[in-house]
Enzyme design. Structure first.
Site, short mmCIF file in Angstrom:
data_model
loop_
_atom_site.label_atom_id
_atom_site.label_comp_id
_atom_site.label_asym_id
_atom_site.label_seq_id
_atom_site.Cartn_x
_atom_site.Cartn_y
_atom_site.Cartn_z
N HIS A 78 0.87 -1.71 -0.19
CA HIS A 78 -0.08 0.56 0.12
C HIS A 78 0.56 1.01 0.31
O HIS A 78 0.65 2.24 -0.64
CB HIS A 78 -0.54 0.13 1.08
CG HIS A 78 -1.44 1.18 1.23
ND1 HIS A 78 -2.91 1.05 0.53
CD2 HIS A 78 -1.15 1.89 2.45
CE1 HIS A 78 -3.07 2.40 1.66
NE2 HIS A 78 -2.49 3.27 2.25
N ASP A 107 6.19 21.46 -26.65
CA ASP A 107 6.15 20.46 -26.08
C ASP A 107 6.64 20.19 -24.78
O ASP A 107 7.86 20.98 -24.68
CB ASP A 107 6.61 18.87 -26.79
CG ASP A 107 5.73 17.37 -26.77
OD1 ASP A 107 6.21 17.40 -25.57
OD2 ASP A 107 4.81 17.03 -27.76
N TRP A 143 7.73 -0.23 3.48
CA TRP A 143 7.60 0.45 2.69
C TRP A 143 9.54 0.93 2.34
O TRP A 143 10.14 1.37 1.52
CB TRP A 143 6.99 1.43 2.03
CG TRP A 143 6.91 2.87 2.42
CD1 TRP A 143 6.50 3.41 3.89
CD2 TRP A 143 7.83 4.19 2.29
NE1 TRP A 143 7.18 4.22 4.55
CE2 TRP A 143 7.81 5.39 3.28
CE3 TRP A 143 8.83 4.25 1.10
CZ2 TRP A 143 8.90 6.21 3.14
CZ3 TRP A 143 9.21 5.56 1.39
CH2 TRP A 143 9.28 6.76 2.49
N SER A 170 12.88 6.23 -13.92
CA SER A 170 11.42 6.81 -15.15
C SER A 170 11.58 8.42 -14.63
O SER A 170 11.15 9.13 -15.43
CB SER A 170 11.02 6.03 -14.73
OG SER A 170 8.93 6.81 -14.80
N SER A 171 11.67 8.50 -12.95
CA SER A 171 11.91 9.54 -12.71
C SER A 171 12.60 10.96 -13.01
O SER A 171 12.74 12.12 -13.20
CB SER A 171 11.91 9.41 -11.02
OG SER A 171 10.64 9.03 -10.19
N HIS A 254 13.67 11.90 2.63
CA HIS A 254 12.46 12.94 3.23
C HIS A 254 12.63 14.20 1.84
O HIS A 254 11.89 14.19 2.55
CB HIS A 254 13.51 13.93 4.53
CG HIS A 254 12.79 14.48 5.44
ND1 HIS A 254 11.81 13.80 6.38
CD2 HIS A 254 12.86 15.92 5.12
CE1 HIS A 254 10.52 14.90 6.48
NE2 HIS A 254 11.37 16.04 6.15
N GLU A 256 12.91 12.85 -0.67
CA GLU A 256 11.23 12.19 -1.48
C GLU A 256 9.63 12.52 -0.98
O GLU A 256 8.90 13.22 -1.67
CB GLU A 256 11.32 10.71 -1.09
CG GLU A 256 9.77 9.78 -1.48
CD GLU A 256 9.97 9.82 -3.27
OE1 GLU A 256 10.95 10.65 -3.95
OE2 GLU A 256 8.90 9.73 -3.52
N TYR A 258 8.85 15.78 0.17
CA TYR A 258 8.71 17.53 -0.40
C TYR A 258 8.22 16.99 -2.03
O TYR A 258 7.89 17.73 -2.51
CB TYR A 258 9.68 17.84 -0.08
CG TYR A 258 9.34 18.16 1.46
CD1 TYR A 258 8.72 19.50 2.15
CD2 TYR A 258 11.02 17.67 2.00
CE1 TYR A 258 8.91 19.32 3.73
CE2 TYR A 258 10.73 17.95 3.34
CZ TYR A 258 9.72 18.61 4.46
OH TYR A 258 9.67 19.39 5.70
N SER A 269 -1.73 26.49 -4.93
CA SER A 269 -1.12 28.25 -5.14
C SER A 269 -1.40 28.57 -7.03
O SER A 269 -1.90 30.08 -7.44
CB SER A 269 0.28 28.27 -5.54
OG SER A 269 0.61 27.83 -4.15
N HIS A 303 15.58 12.91 11.54
CA HIS A 303 14.01 12.58 12.71
C HIS A 303 13.37 11.68 12.13
O HIS A 303 12.92 11.63 12.97
CB HIS A 303 13.31 14.78 12.33
CG HIS A 303 12.40 14.23 11.92
ND1 HIS A 303 12.88 15.52 10.53
CD2 HIS A 303 12.13 13.50 10.05
CE1 HIS A 303 12.29 15.45 9.31
NE2 HIS A 303 11.86 14.37 9.75
N HIS A 304 13.30 10.86 11.44
CA HIS A 304 13.17 9.89 11.29
C HIS A 304 13.85 8.71 12.21
O HIS A 304 12.77 7.45 12.74
CB HIS A 304 13.15 9.29 9.97
CG HIS A 304 11.86 10.59 8.86
ND1 HIS A 304 11.10 9.88 8.88
CD2 HIS A 304 12.93 10.99 8.53
CE1 HIS A 304 10.64 11.35 8.10
NE2 HIS A 304 11.64 11.32 7.26
N THR A 329 6.88 26.99 5.61
CA THR A 329 5.69 26.05 5.21
C THR A 329 4.60 27.36 5.65
O THR A 329 3.68 27.31 4.90
CB THR A 329 5.27 24.88 5.84
OG1 THR A 329 6.37 23.64 5.22
CG2 THR A 329 4.16 24.39 5.31
N LYS A 332 3.74 29.95 3.38
CA LYS A 332 3.37 29.78 2.28
C LYS A 332 1.61 29.59 2.92
O LYS A 332 1.06 29.96 1.92
CB LYS A 332 3.06 28.17 1.78
CG LYS A 332 4.45 28.24 1.14
CD LYS A 332 5.28 27.00 0.11
CE LYS A 332 6.15 26.90 -0.73
NZ LYS A 332 5.27 27.65 -2.11
N ARG A 451 1.91 1.14 14.83
CA ARG A 451 1.93 0.76 13.35
C ARG A 451 2.15 -0.64 13.27
O ARG A 451 3.02 -0.79 13.73
CB ARG A 451 2.34 1.76 12.81
CG ARG A 451 4.05 1.82 12.53
CD ARG A 451 4.56 2.81 12.43
NE ARG A 451 3.58 3.36 11.01
CZ ARG A 451 5.15 3.87 10.02
NH1 ARG A 451 6.06 4.52 10.84
NH2 ARG A 451 4.82 3.48 8.72
#
Lengths: 526, 161
Positions: A78, A107, A143, A170-171, A254, A256, A258, A269, A303-304, A329, A332, A451
């Protein structure tokens, strides 16, 4: 012989193939954008079904529907599919459709590479989903792919590593294309600081992707060699360091996070100024805030990992640097609210999703601040509080912005207006359902429910039951979204060129639906 | 020598007329280099840091990515060379164009050359062609519709002179 025909050929104006070959060989940014969006939609229902199975199992304590190992496979897949198969491809779909239209470019810069970047994704998707049928089932280590679990699993772990490599490739191809298109193909007069904010956020996202993808590729390759070739990068039994995998992984993951949210900021926006009928408040500060978030994302990864053990100085550094992200943030969120302030607001479906984004993403941001505090995080690590936090960021943040963007640009893409009644029904059911699922998880986490478990202590039952009911409301309301999209593609009221009264930008100067070839010659922006 | 810029505006009056246009590129070559090296240094710096800690397999992936970036940079540099030139000198009209590795040219007699400019709708999606002896060549493909219309007027006048 006519040289005109020859000249036309050189610029790709020749008749394009139809049917399946059109979609397999297309180099048109609109076709590829549609492919990305349809892929993301299919994957959304796949990964969403997995979430419903997870929530069904968690409706009651004890084991009801599945073996714990299959439960772990579902949570892992998931997460992987939602991140790499839904959110990222959906944003790539938006980028493909909108970036050339917004910049006045004919294009993307590298159309063939664009085609490859997309068609690698279904291959990786099939590998991930197909691993359920392999001996031992799909990956079940989460994951985040942490060793030692990830170096002990079956063949599906190797397949997942290969799938991650393919998605990474691909990315990277997509990012190079986007950076080149944005920087090199802007219409004359369209300076960087006149660019729509969506292009800015994608430019910064693409930089992040390019900077971090080799790290992910290297990390999973080391897992692969640890598994199959006798190396011991992360294998403690051979003198390796499993904690170092976490450092390397989060150095990628991390940023990722963002990557998954910055394009959402861009979409919101675009939507809010349109329906507030005012220009975006503080455009320049929005650009600088986006860049600041991206730069800070490289210095907050640990921090993870507050619970793995690190010096106090390290904890303090990562705690304060994480809290620092709240500043850009906050800028924004302030600017979005200030844009709405005294605006002539109307509340069409895209605006409703954008407002929900601002309110609910802020809740996710605040719970992130709570988790940034090392002493608190040590208590809440790997509890449902973390699950609540990142779902407020990724569902009401990333996914709601995707809904906002789809409703906003769908008339431009299809030439038809969507049903506002169905759109609003989808919105209210989604917002209500989403809060019923994820808000009680804050309480579950604070009460100590871990979890990634299929069974839990009795005192957690009520909140879990509420969350499961919410999950089914939220899940089934997405069928309304599917209906809206299919109905709008098929027909509906004719959309005007400038679909929304307050819409500004080059994409609204072309007809609806946008012609197959747009801006064959660059428009001049004054 | 007369020159006309890529917006189709005339710059002077004399016997030879030259019009040269290039595709729209927002980045100069120097800026392209800055973009490339900024990305490459970040990638290489990160990968080298991890390699120094013993996690060298990140380095080859960074190298491959930089290779792909370098290829993209090279393609942009090649595209930079694309151009289209129309020269009217004496009795001759000379068309030259280059796109990527392909280059070609065509000569016409000035008296036989005809200019046509057809637009799908007024002022939009215009196609400008120079034709002679039953062959027509599309020109002005890097121009905006407005610039094409201006160039068409200029060419008609120059061919009559």
């Amino acid at each position: 012989m006519s040289d005109a025909a020859h000249a036309h050929d050189e610029h790709g104006h020749h008749a394009h193939p139809t049917g399946l070959m059109r979609w397999l060989t297309t180099t048109n940014h609109k076709d590829i954008g549609s492919l990305y969006l349809f892929f993301a939609l299919i994957m959304l229902f796949m990964a969403g079904s997995m979430a419903l199975l997870i929530r069904a199992e968690l409706f009651k304590p004890g084991l009801q529907l599945m073996h714990p190992d299959f439960f772990n496979q579902l949570t892992t897949m998931h997460g992987l599919i939602m991140i790499f198969g839904v959110i990222m491809p959906a944003f790539s779909g938006f980028a493909n459709w909108q970036v050339p239209l917004m910049l006045g470019a004919p294009d993307m810069a590298f159309p063939r590479m664009n085609n490859w970047a997309f068609w690698l994704l279904p291959v990786a998707g099939v590998m991930l989903l197909g691993s359920f049928w392999l001996p031992g089932g799909a990956v079940a280590g989460g994951w985040t792919m942490y060793p030692p679990l990830f170096i002990q699993g079956g063949v599906s772990y190797d397949l997942t590593i290969l799938a991650v490599h393919i998605m990474g490739l691909s990315s990277i191809m997509g990012s190079i294309n986007i950076i080149t298109t944005i920087l090199n193909m802007r219409a004359p007069g369209l300076t960087l600081m006149k660019m729509p904010l969506f292009c800015w956020t994608w430019l910064i996202t693409a930089y992040l992707l390019i900077a971090t993808m080799p790290v992910l590729a290297g990390a999973v390759t080391m897992l692969l060699t640890d598994r199959n070739f006798g190396t011991h990068f992360f294998n403690a039994a051979g003198g390796g360091d499993p904690v170092m995998f976490q450092h390397i992984f989060w150095f990628f993951a991390h940023p990722e996070v963002y990557i998954l949210i910055l394009p959402a900021f861009g979409i919101v926006s675009q939507v809010i100024p349109t329906f507030a009928r005012k220009p975006l408040f503080g455009y320049a500060s929005m650009v600088y805030a986006t860049a600041s978030i991206a730069i800070l994302s490289f210095i907050v990864w640990a921090h993870h990992m507050f619970t793995v053990g690190m010096p106090v100085a390290g904890q303090l550094f990562f705690m304060f640097s994480t809290m620092l992200i709240a500043v850009p943030t906050g800028v924004k969120v302030f600017n979005w609210v200030a844009t709405m302030w005294k605006g002539s607001m109307t509340f069409e479906t895209p605006m409703l999703f954008a407002i929900a984004f601002v309110c609910l993403f802020t809740i996710g941001g605040f719970s992130g601040l709570v988790l940034a505090m090392a002493p608190v995080d040590i208590q809440l690590q790997d509890t449902y509080y973390v699950v609540a936090h990142f779902h407020y960021v990724l569902v009401s943040g990333a996914l709601f912005s995707i809904f906002a963007g789809i409703y906003y640009w769908l008339p431009k893409w299809t030439g038809h207006m969507y049903s506002e009644t169905l759109g609003k029904t989808h919105f209210w059911l989604s917002v209500i359902g989403m809060n019923i699922v994820f808000f009680p998880m804050h309480f579950l986490g604070l009460a100590g429910m871990p979890r990634r478990i299929p069974d839990y202590a009795l005192q957690f039952t009520e909140f879990n039951q509420i969350a499961t009911v919410g999950a089914f409301i939220f899940g089934f309301s997405q069928l309304i979204f599917l209906t809206v999209v299919l109905k709008t593609i098929k027909g509906g009221a004719k959309a005007s060129d400038r679909v929304w009264e307050g819409a500004e930008g080059l994409e609204w100067t072309v007809p609806s639906p946008a012609p197959y070839h747009t801006f064959e010659t660059a428009p001049v922006v004054k | 020598m007369d020159k006309v810029d890529s917006n189709g505006c005339e710059e002077g009056v004399s016997a030879t007329f030259v019009f040269r246009s290039r595709p729209n590129q927002s980045l100069t070559r120097g800026e392209q280099r800055v973009v490339f090296w900024t990305l490459a240094m970040v990638c290489l710096g990160t990968a080298s840091g991890f390699a120094l800690l013993g996690y060298w397999p990140i380095l080859p992936f960074a190298g491959l990515e930089i290779g792909l970036l370098a290829w993209a940079h090279e393609v942009l540099r090649t595209r930079e060379g694309a151009y289209e030139t129309i020269t009217i000198e004496g009795d001759k009209v000379v068309l030259e164009w280059q796109a990527g590795t392909r280059a070609d040219h065509r000569e016409m007699n000035r008296r036989w050359a005809r200019v046509t400019c057809e637009c799908a709708s007024p002022g939009r999606n215009c196609h400008l062609r120079l034709s002679s002896h039953g062959r027509d060549t599309e020109v002005g493909q890097y121009l905006s519709d407005e610039a094409r219309l201006r160039l068409a007027a200029t060419l008609r006048r120059k061919l009559r002179e």
